[in-house]
Design a protein around this motif. Structure first.
Motif, short mmCIF file in Angstrom:
data_model
loop_
_atom_site.label_atom_id
_atom_site.label_comp_id
_atom_site.label_asym_id
_atom_site.label_seq_id
_atom_site.Cartn_x
_atom_site.Cartn_y
_atom_site.Cartn_z
N THR A 209 11.46 -4.11 -20.05
CA THR A 209 10.25 -4.93 -19.91
C THR A 209 9.22 -4.17 -19.11
O THR A 209 9.55 -3.48 -18.15
CB THR A 209 10.56 -6.28 -19.25
OG1 THR A 209 9.35 -7.03 -19.16
CG2 THR A 209 11.16 -6.14 -17.87
N ARG B 246 13.05 -9.71 -25.86
CA ARG B 246 14.34 -10.00 -26.47
C ARG B 246 14.69 -8.91 -27.48
O ARG B 246 13.85 -8.44 -28.23
CB ARG B 246 14.29 -11.35 -27.16
CG ARG B 246 15.58 -11.76 -27.85
CD ARG B 246 15.52 -13.19 -28.33
NE ARG B 246 15.50 -14.13 -27.23
CZ ARG B 246 16.57 -14.52 -26.56
NH1 ARG B 246 17.75 -14.02 -26.87
NH2 ARG B 246 16.48 -15.40 -25.59
N MET C 90 13.57 -10.30 -18.32
CA MET C 90 12.29 -10.80 -17.81
C MET C 90 12.11 -10.34 -16.37
O MET C 90 13.01 -10.48 -15.55
CB MET C 90 12.21 -12.32 -17.88
CG MET C 90 10.84 -12.84 -17.42
SD MET C 90 10.68 -14.63 -17.36
CE MET C 90 10.74 -15.05 -19.07
N SER D 18 18.12 -10.59 -23.52
CA SER D 18 16.72 -10.73 -23.11
C SER D 18 16.58 -10.25 -21.67
O SER D 18 17.54 -10.24 -20.90
CB SER D 18 16.25 -12.17 -23.25
OG SER D 18 16.95 -13.01 -22.35
N GLU E 16 9.19 -12.55 -21.37
CA GLU E 16 10.55 -12.29 -21.82
C GLU E 16 10.52 -11.32 -23.00
O GLU E 16 9.76 -11.51 -23.95
CB GLU E 16 11.23 -13.59 -22.24
CG GLU E 16 12.67 -13.38 -22.67
CD GLU E 16 13.34 -14.67 -23.10
OE1 GLU E 16 14.26 -15.10 -22.40
OE2 GLU E 16 12.92 -15.24 -24.13
N SER F 28 23.93 -14.45 -17.07
CA SER F 28 22.69 -13.85 -16.58
C SER F 28 22.99 -12.97 -15.38
O SER F 28 23.85 -13.30 -14.56
CB SER F 28 21.69 -14.94 -16.17
OG SER F 28 21.26 -15.66 -17.29
#
Length: 187
Positions: free
Chosen positions: A64, A72, A79, A77, A70, A33
């Motif tokens: 986003t 994907r 967020m 993904s 979230e 991440s």
């Protein structure tokens, strides 16, 4: 006279408005991440992640537009956490081919109006490294760990030998010398 300097600064990868890790590591089959931090003024803007050179027609861009939702796309993904002024990108089921340069960015109004060629989006570059899986390594990257490891390696492999070389040179130059019959001779 100041305008070219400002434009040059805008074209350099990295932005004062957006920050995060420059390098992240993971292992094949694992996940990692990346947390990207932005300024308050970009709270409502679209955030994105893409592999360099980030060409919309040829590269997959994950973006986003809503807070705490979230989005994907395949194994990736994203967020946006507007309360913390951060957005998080997660890459799952890593492969060796995921190694490369990526971009954490914010789509400005100019990009949304098709004028991105005039002024670049705020972004910073992230180098992703994916290593073969082993039982001794964690497959999830944790913030700060990568930069600490790199700092330690830089210290050991670059700074310590350089310090030893400089110390040796100083000692050699300042070594005691003997005087024999009016001439100096090294000790």
């Amino acid at each position: 006279m100041w305008l070219p300097s400002v434009l040059l600064l805008l074209c350099v990868p990295g932005s004062l408005s957006l920050s995060g890790p420059s390098n992240v590591m993971g292992t094949v089959g694992g996940s990692l991440s990346v947390q990207c931090r932005y300024e308050e003024e970009y709270r409502t803007f679209t955030k994105y992640w893409c592999r360099q050179p980030c060409l919309p027609l040829w590269q997959q861009i994950v973006e986003t537009t809503e807070s705490e939702t979230e989005v994907r796309s395949g194994r990736v993904s994203i967020m946006d956490h507007t309360e913390d002024l951060t957005f998080t990108v997660t890459l799952e089921n890593l492969t060796a081919d995921d190694t490369g340069k990526y971009r954490c960015g914010i789509a400005t109004i100019l990009r949304e109006k098709g004028l991105q060629g005039f002024l670049p989006d705020p972004f910073f570059q992230v180098q992703v490294f994916v290593f073969p899986a082993s039982s001794s390594k964690s497959s999830t990257w944790t913030p700060g760990r990568s930069s600490q490891q790199q700092g330690f390696l830089l210290l050991i492999f670059l700074k310590v030998p350089l310090l030893l070389i400089m110390l040796s040179a100083v000692l050699w130059v300042n070594r005691p010398q003997r005087v024999i019959c009016g001439e100096t001779e090294p000790a």
